[in-house]
Design a protein around this motif. Structure first.
Motif, short mmCIF file in Angstrom:
data_model
loop_
_atom_site.label_atom_id
_atom_site.label_comp_id
_atom_site.label_asym_id
_atom_site.label_seq_id
_atom_site.Cartn_x
_atom_site.Cartn_y
_atom_site.Cartn_z
N VAL A 257 0.76 -1.24 0.16
CA VAL A 257 0.10 -0.08 0.26
C VAL A 257 0.75 1.32 -0.02
O VAL A 257 0.69 2.17 -0.67
CB VAL A 257 -1.11 0.11 1.17
N ALA A 258 2.03 1.28 0.75
CA ALA A 258 2.73 2.32 0.96
C ALA A 258 3.34 2.70 -0.36
O ALA A 258 3.12 3.83 -0.81
CB ALA A 258 3.91 1.99 2.09
N TYR A 259 4.10 1.77 -1.04
CA TYR A 259 4.86 1.95 -2.16
C TYR A 259 4.08 2.05 -3.28
O TYR A 259 4.10 3.23 -4.43
CB TYR A 259 6.10 1.18 -2.52
N LYS A 260 2.75 1.48 -3.35
CA LYS A 260 1.77 1.72 -4.52
C LYS A 260 1.29 3.17 -4.73
O LYS A 260 1.10 3.75 -5.69
CB LYS A 260 0.67 0.69 -4.38
N ASN A 261 1.07 3.62 -3.45
CA ASN A 261 0.21 4.81 -3.46
C ASN A 261 1.54 5.98 -3.73
O ASN A 261 1.35 7.08 -4.14
CB ASN A 261 -0.38 5.09 -1.94
N VAL A 262 2.90 5.85 -3.07
CA VAL A 262 3.78 6.75 -3.11
C VAL A 262 4.13 6.86 -4.83
O VAL A 262 4.25 8.04 -5.44
CB VAL A 262 5.07 6.30 -2.44
N ILE A 263 4.11 5.80 -5.39
CA ILE A 263 4.43 5.88 -7.12
C ILE A 263 3.39 6.23 -7.65
O ILE A 263 3.39 7.00 -8.54
CB ILE A 263 4.97 4.52 -7.51
N GLY A 264 2.06 5.71 -7.19
CA GLY A 264 0.87 6.14 -7.92
C GLY A 264 0.57 7.58 -8.15
O GLY A 264 0.06 8.22 -9.12
N SER A 265 0.83 8.18 -7.08
CA SER A 265 0.34 9.85 -6.76
C SER A 265 1.53 10.38 -7.98
O SER A 265 1.33 11.50 -8.56
CB SER A 265 0.51 10.43 -5.37
N ARG A 266 2.88 10.15 -7.95
CA ARG A 266 3.65 10.61 -8.97
C ARG A 266 3.39 10.35 -10.29
O ARG A 266 3.51 11.05 -11.34
CB ARG A 266 5.16 10.27 -8.53
N ARG A 267 2.81 9.12 -10.30
CA ARG A 267 2.42 8.92 -11.97
C ARG A 267 1.26 9.52 -12.39
O ARG A 267 1.12 9.91 -13.56
CB ARG A 267 2.29 7.25 -12.04
N THR A 268 0.32 9.62 -11.42
CA THR A 268 -0.67 10.35 -11.68
C THR A 268 -0.22 11.95 -12.13
O THR A 268 -0.59 12.78 -13.14
CB THR A 268 -1.68 10.79 -10.71
N ALA A 269 0.66 12.38 -11.37
CA ALA A 269 1.15 13.79 -11.67
C ALA A 269 1.90 14.02 -13.03
O ALA A 269 1.73 15.01 -13.63
CB ALA A 269 2.22 14.27 -10.39
N LEU A 270 2.74 12.80 -13.24
CA LEU A 270 3.34 12.82 -14.65
C LEU A 270 2.23 12.81 -15.59
O LEU A 270 2.48 13.44 -16.84
CB LEU A 270 4.29 11.46 -14.53
N ARG A 271 1.24 12.14 -15.37
CA ARG A 271 0.26 12.05 -16.46
C ARG A 271 -0.32 13.46 -16.80
O ARG A 271 -0.32 13.87 -17.81
CB ARG A 271 -0.98 11.02 -16.37
N ALA A 272 -0.74 13.98 -15.75
CA ALA A 272 -1.31 15.37 -15.70
C ALA A 272 -0.23 16.35 -16.62
O ALA A 272 -0.71 17.17 -17.36
CB ALA A 272 -1.73 15.97 -14.42
N ILE A 273 1.05 16.39 -15.99
CA ILE A 273 2.07 17.25 -16.70
C ILE A 273 2.37 16.83 -18.32
O ILE A 273 2.38 17.85 -18.97
CB ILE A 273 3.31 17.18 -15.77
N THR A 274 2.25 15.69 -18.59
CA THR A 274 2.38 15.43 -19.92
C THR A 274 1.30 15.49 -20.78
O THR A 274 1.36 16.34 -21.77
CB THR A 274 2.40 13.57 -20.15
N CYS A 275 -0.14 15.73 -20.21
CA CYS A 275 -1.41 16.22 -20.92
C CYS A 275 -1.08 17.70 -21.00
O CYS A 275 -1.23 18.30 -22.13
CB CYS A 275 -2.68 15.90 -20.08
N LEU A 276 -0.80 18.55 -20.01
CA LEU A 276 -0.43 19.86 -20.06
C LEU A 276 0.62 20.14 -21.13
O LEU A 276 0.41 21.35 -21.94
CB LEU A 276 -0.10 20.25 -18.65
N GLU A 277 1.72 19.48 -21.01
CA GLU A 277 2.72 19.80 -22.03
C GLU A 277 2.15 19.41 -23.41
O GLU A 277 2.66 20.40 -24.40
CB GLU A 277 3.82 18.66 -21.77
N GLU A 278 1.46 18.68 -23.88
CA GLU A 278 0.91 18.24 -25.09
C GLU A 278 -0.12 19.47 -25.76
O GLU A 278 0.05 19.76 -26.73
CB GLU A 278 0.16 17.06 -25.28
N LYS A 279 -0.72 19.75 -24.59
CA LYS A 279 -1.66 21.06 -24.90
C LYS A 279 -0.98 22.51 -25.08
O LYS A 279 -1.23 23.17 -26.10
CB LYS A 279 -2.67 21.38 -23.70
N GLU A 280 -0.01 22.55 -24.24
CA GLU A 280 0.86 23.59 -24.47
C GLU A 280 1.84 23.74 -25.88
O GLU A 280 1.98 24.75 -26.47
CB GLU A 280 1.85 23.96 -23.34
#
Length: 185
Positions: free
Chosen positions: A89-112
């Motif tokens: 649970v600990a490491y799944k969520n630690v990595i998961g939150s950063r993967r979510t952030a990475l997806r959001a930044i990638t999406c913003l990068e494509e839009k920009e």
């Protein structure tokens, strides 16, 4: 009342605790921070590490939880099913939150990029910071598995669970190295 893992504190003991913090830091404003620092410092027993990991999970503070889980693993020979679940649970969520952030930044990068914005470099540098954090966490997980979890796993179930834990960090590493951050979870 203030609760801790060992005893119940009354308001008078809380005041004496705050005074000690004041003496250590010299200001009233930082006594809460000092107490937080004391909570996330080294645990003295495995039970204390498990307890603090569970508190961190309930508070959804997975970065803190991963620190306590790491300490818990160092105390244990072989983990119980519940303790292995805490690690997962600990490491799944630690990595998961950063993967979510990475997806959001990638999406913003494509839009920009489609707009021709001047903020693309800022997004790319922020994306690189997140990628480095993921790589550091993955390295920590793989070291933990390699040095502490897999060698001491005695039962076939414990070994299978430990090897299964290898999939999450490996998936995150592949996504970063290939640059294939999917927008789906």
């Amino acid at each position: 009342f203030f609760f801790s893992s060992r005893r119940r504190h009354t308001s008078s003991s809380l005041v004496s605790w705050a005074r000690r913090c004041l003496q250590e830091t010299g200001t009233w404003g930082s006594f809460i921070f000092v107490s937080y620092q004391k909570m996330v410092t080294k645990c003295n027993t495995r039970d204390e590490a498990v307890y603090k990991a569970r508190i961190s999970e309930q508070a959804e503070r997975y970065d803190d939880m991963s620190k306590f889980v790491l300490q818990m693993v160092k105390f244990s020979n072989e983990l119980s099913n519940d303790e292995r679940n805490l690690v997962s649970v600990a490491y799944k969520n630690v990595i998961g939150s950063r993967r979510t952030a990475l997806r959001a930044i990638t999406c913003l990068e494509e839009k920009e990029e489609t707009k021709g914005s001047s903020h693309i470099e800022e997004l790319r540098s922020y994306k690189k910071i997140i990628e480095v954090e993921i790589e550091d966490i993955v390295t920590e997980i793989l070291k933990l598995l390699d040095s502490d979890l897999i060698p001491v796993a005695k039962t076939p179930d414990a070994k299978a669970v430990s090897y299964t834990h290898l999939t999450l960090p490996t998936k995150a590493q592949v996504q970063i190295s290939v640059g294939a951050v999917s927008l789906k979870k």
